[in-house]
Design a protein around this motif. Sequence first.
Motif, mmCIF file in Angstrom:
data_model
loop_
_atom_site.group_PDB
_atom_site.id
_atom_site.type_symbol
_atom_site.label_atom_id
_atom_site.label_comp_id
_atom_site.label_asym_id
_atom_site.label_seq_id
_atom_site.Cartn_x
_atom_site.Cartn_y
_atom_site.Cartn_z
ATOM 1 N N ALA A 112 -3.775 32.054 -21.125
ATOM 2 C CA ALA A 112 -4.383 32.776 -22.130
ATOM 3 C C ALA A 112 -4.009 34.244 -21.796
ATOM 4 O O ALA A 112 -3.606 34.912 -22.816
ATOM 5 N N GLN A 145 -5.497 27.645 -25.795
ATOM 6 C CA GLN A 145 -5.674 27.761 -24.386
ATOM 7 C C GLN A 145 -7.243 28.145 -24.198
ATOM 8 O O GLN A 145 -7.756 27.637 -23.094
ATOM 9 N N LEU A 195 -3.275 31.474 -28.142
ATOM 10 C CA LEU A 195 -4.346 31.707 -27.818
ATOM 11 C C LEU A 195 -5.680 30.988 -27.822
ATOM 12 O O LEU A 195 -6.503 30.559 -26.786
#
Length: 78
Positions: free
Chosen positions: A61, A38, A35
């Motif tokens: 994400a 991203q 995450l």
Amino acid sequence: MTTPEGILELFATVLVLAGVWLIGNLDIRGQYVMLLAQILWGMFAYVRGMRWMFVQSIILAGLTVNALIVWHNMMPKG
């Protein structure tokens, strides 16, 4: 001299590789690393004006957030 965009790209790349490694070892921390990666890729794409890469980062994400939700729902309740 390395540009700020180059440093951002380097960190994002390292985080993606680390995230894939962790996820491959069934470690949920890999999802959090992905995450963050991203988000960094999205920042890189935005700064460089790479519209479709930015869209890709947002979608990935979102998929990572979904994976986190699914992963947490699969955890034993106790």
